[in-house]
Design a protein around this motif. Structure first.
Motif, mmCIF file in Angstrom:
data_model
loop_
_atom_site.group_PDB
_atom_site.id
_atom_site.type_symbol
_atom_site.label_atom_id
_atom_site.label_comp_id
_atom_site.label_asym_id
_atom_site.label_seq_id
_atom_site.Cartn_x
_atom_site.Cartn_y
_atom_site.Cartn_z
ATOM 1 N N PRO A 265 86.089 44.664 53.151
ATOM 2 C CA PRO A 265 85.774 45.708 53.410
ATOM 3 C C PRO A 265 86.885 46.951 53.033
ATOM 4 C CG PRO A 265 84.772 44.914 55.549
ATOM 5 C CD PRO A 265 86.172 44.224 54.599
ATOM 6 N N ARG B 262 85.240 38.117 53.627
ATOM 7 C CA ARG B 262 84.680 39.442 53.354
ATOM 8 C C ARG B 262 85.289 40.246 53.533
ATOM 9 N NH1 ARG B 262 80.355 36.336 52.101
ATOM 10 N NH2 ARG B 262 78.865 36.501 52.833
ATOM 11 N N LEU C 135 82.332 46.631 49.064
ATOM 12 C CA LEU C 135 82.853 44.929 49.660
ATOM 13 C C LEU C 135 82.967 44.062 48.417
ATOM 14 C CD1 LEU C 135 82.599 43.930 52.462
ATOM 15 C CD2 LEU C 135 80.401 41.848 51.967
ATOM 16 N N GLN D 219 88.855 49.564 52.874
ATOM 17 C CA GLN D 219 89.210 51.211 53.117
ATOM 18 C C GLN D 219 89.597 52.453 52.438
ATOM 19 O OE1 GLN D 219 91.354 49.956 56.709
ATOM 20 N NE2 GLN D 219 91.337 51.964 57.401
ATOM 21 N N HIS E 272 78.295 50.967 58.180
ATOM 22 C CA HIS E 272 78.806 49.218 58.353
ATOM 23 C C HIS E 272 79.847 49.267 57.348
ATOM 24 C CE1 HIS E 272 78.000 45.921 55.719
ATOM 25 N NE2 HIS E 272 78.507 45.302 57.164
ATOM 26 N N THR E 273 80.863 48.689 58.566
ATOM 27 C CA THR E 273 82.062 48.289 58.028
ATOM 28 C C THR E 273 83.241 49.808 58.128
ATOM 29 O OG1 THR E 273 81.988 47.681 55.353
ATOM 30 C CG2 THR E 273 81.729 46.152 57.146
ATOM 31 N N THR E 274 83.200 49.936 56.355
ATOM 32 C CA THR E 274 83.473 50.912 56.278
ATOM 33 C C THR E 274 82.446 52.264 55.848
ATOM 34 O OG1 THR E 274 85.182 50.206 54.546
ATOM 35 C CG2 THR E 274 85.997 50.236 55.928
ATOM 36 N N ALA F 187 87.602 41.014 57.143
ATOM 37 C CA ALA F 187 86.739 40.970 58.101
ATOM 38 C C ALA F 187 86.512 39.816 58.135
ATOM 39 C CB ALA F 187 85.827 41.893 58.068
ATOM 40 N N SER G 56 77.471 36.306 61.463
ATOM 41 C CA SER G 56 79.193 37.322 61.202
ATOM 42 C C SER G 56 78.895 39.032 62.817
ATOM 43 C CB SER G 56 80.093 37.616 59.859
ATOM 44 O OG SER G 56 80.796 39.081 59.790
ATOM 45 N N ARG H 283 80.674 40.348 62.737
ATOM 46 C CA ARG H 283 81.275 41.597 62.343
ATOM 47 C C ARG H 283 81.134 42.989 61.232
ATOM 48 N NH1 ARG H 283 88.604 40.523 62.229
ATOM 49 N NH2 ARG H 283 88.326 40.377 64.632
ATOM 50 N N THR H 284 80.766 41.713 59.995
ATOM 51 C CA THR H 284 80.275 42.112 58.918
ATOM 52 C C THR H 284 78.265 42.350 59.332
ATOM 53 O OG1 THR H 284 80.196 40.255 58.022
ATOM 54 C CG2 THR H 284 81.806 41.646 57.357
#
Length: 443
Positions: free
Chosen positions: A232, A230, A310, A234, A346-348, A255, A400, A402-403
């Protein structure tokens, strides 16, 4: 000759959190751990000794090493999350000392959200209490893969093995029912130092590791490269300079997983597919990159890509949806209500959203579900259904951390309202309380 810096760079890092009910001796355990592992500076120790004398105590109160707020010192409780950094010859540590009070559940969630191990303290005289079960449930919700049950104050029960065995059996059965994959029980006396750093001379019936020995040896060799890849996005890099007139790169931190030049990838949420033509890392072109490296990907096609998109392998991309079902811990003082408009980060990627439903609130005492509460207040943990204005590519949190995680934010002032974990609340109950393959867990 090997320098100290070189030795530390070669050691692994363990993030762990401590939790325990009020007066279980958690701050004393942390202080003892820091003191006996020689992680306390001389001036810090002198300050603690002086403060202890001023309070009429003959021996230094090691709890003062961690309870830094004035209110904490006065009440003898932990209120805020305190992070401590220390190292031994075998491993580096980031310790999150979290509060034990019910009203500070949100603080424990914050401290344990990135932890690979949680130390749950129990007073040997009281055994497993409601707050102990809450801490075990939070650790299970956050998918913390290793849990240590530290049965403290064994000196006050004459170091009796049956007392320890009964507590360990009760806690292990409860935590295993929540799906915690590994539980290690250790009898200790934080005040006397038994089995914290040095083995106890009073418990020859115990043949397991001390707390520090377990922290130094517990496996944390989890390989993010084995997880679903994954990336993301930025930032989009488009210099349009004379040196790089046609350069277009997508920068960010991987990620999870591995990306290779020539690999077919999908860009989400659009679903467009393309191929990686180049990877730039630290100013150089490389053929392969892996988590958690920060890199720039170059793609074969000019696709409309912006911050928050993503990138994932074309044959292993997460599902895209505007309906998010998740478990959230509400951290704000203002409640979260059905129909409330929020931002979901969510993430970026940050998108507008609305809380469509709050099906239930979790009662951590007995894990019962209180149906249709209408709203969640500070420290509540509950199930929510959120509808987003734009599609999101979320993984289940169990796959996950993270995601699969996100934040709900107040659009008016940017206040964080809730911390969310997509998908099912708890993992399936572990069949056996043994060490499991870390490949099942994503940090």
């Amino acid at each position: 000759m090997t320098t100290t810096a070189e030795q530390l760079s070669a050691t692994t890092l363990l993030r762990f959190a401590t939790a325990g009910s009020v007066d279980d001796g958690k701050s004393t355990l942390v202080g003892r751990l820091l003191h006996d592992s020689k992680a306390v500076l001389t001036d810090q120790l002198e300050a603690v000794e002086q403060a202890s004398l001023n309070r009429g105590q003959e021996a230094p109160d090691l709890a003062l090493l961690t309870d830094g707020l004035r209110a904490e010192r006065e009440q003898g409780i932990t209120i805020d999350v305190a992070y401590r950094y220390f190292a031994t010859a075998r491993r580096r540590f980031i310790l999150a000392d979290t509060p034990g009070h019910v009203q500070y559940t949100r603080n424990m969630v914050t401290g344990a959200s990135t932890a690979e191990l949680a130390v749950v303290l129990v007073d040997a005289r009281n055994g497993v209490v409601e707050q102990t079960r809450r801490h075990a449930a939070v650790a299970a919700l956050l998918r913390v893969p290793h849990v240590v049950l530290a049965v403290n104050k064994m000196d006050l029960v004459d170091y009796a093995e049956p007392v320890f065995a009964a507590i360990a059996e009760e806690f292990t059965a409860y935590a295993a029912s929540l799906g915690v994959p590994e539980i290690t029980a250790i009898p200790i006396s934080a005040l006397a130092g038994d089995n914290v750093v040095e083995p106890s001379a009073h418990m020859d019936w115990y043949g397991g590791p001390t707390v520090l020995e377990h922290l130094e040896t517990v496996p944390v060799s989890h390989d993010l490269t084995a997880c679903h890849a994954r990336f993301p996005v930025q930032y989009v890099i488009r210099p349009q300079s004379a040196e790089h007139p046609d350069y277009r790169g997508y920068a960010g931190q991987i990620a999870a997983g591995v990306f290779r030049v020539g690999e077919a990838v999908s860009v989400l949420p659009s679903g467009r597919t393309t191929t990686i033509t180049g990877i730039d890392a630290l100013g150089e072109s490389v053929d392969i990159a892996w988590a958690p490296q920060s890199v720039t990907l170059r793609l074969a096609d000019d696709i409309d890509i912006s911050r928050g998109d993503l990138i994932a392998p074309a044959d292993d991309a997460p599902a895209v949806s505007q309906d998010v079902e998740a478990t959230v811990c509400h951290v704000a003082d203002q409640p979260l209500s059905v129909g409330q408009r929020v931002l979901l980060k969510h993430t970026t990627r940050t998108v507008k959203a609305i809380v469509k439903d709050i099906p239930s609130r979790l009662t951590l005492d007995d894990l019962s579900q209180h149906p249709a509460p209408g709203q969640l207040v500070a420290n509540d943990i509950g199930r929510v259904v959120v509808r987003t204005a734009e599609p999101l590519a979320l993984d289940p949190y169990e796959y996950s951390r993270r995601t699969g995680s996100f934040l709900l934010i107040d659009p008016a002032d940017g206040t964080t309202l809730s911390a969310g974990m997509a998908g099912a609340a708890f993992a399936e109950a572990a069949e056996a309380v043994v060490t499991v393959d870390d490949a099942e867990w994503d940090f």
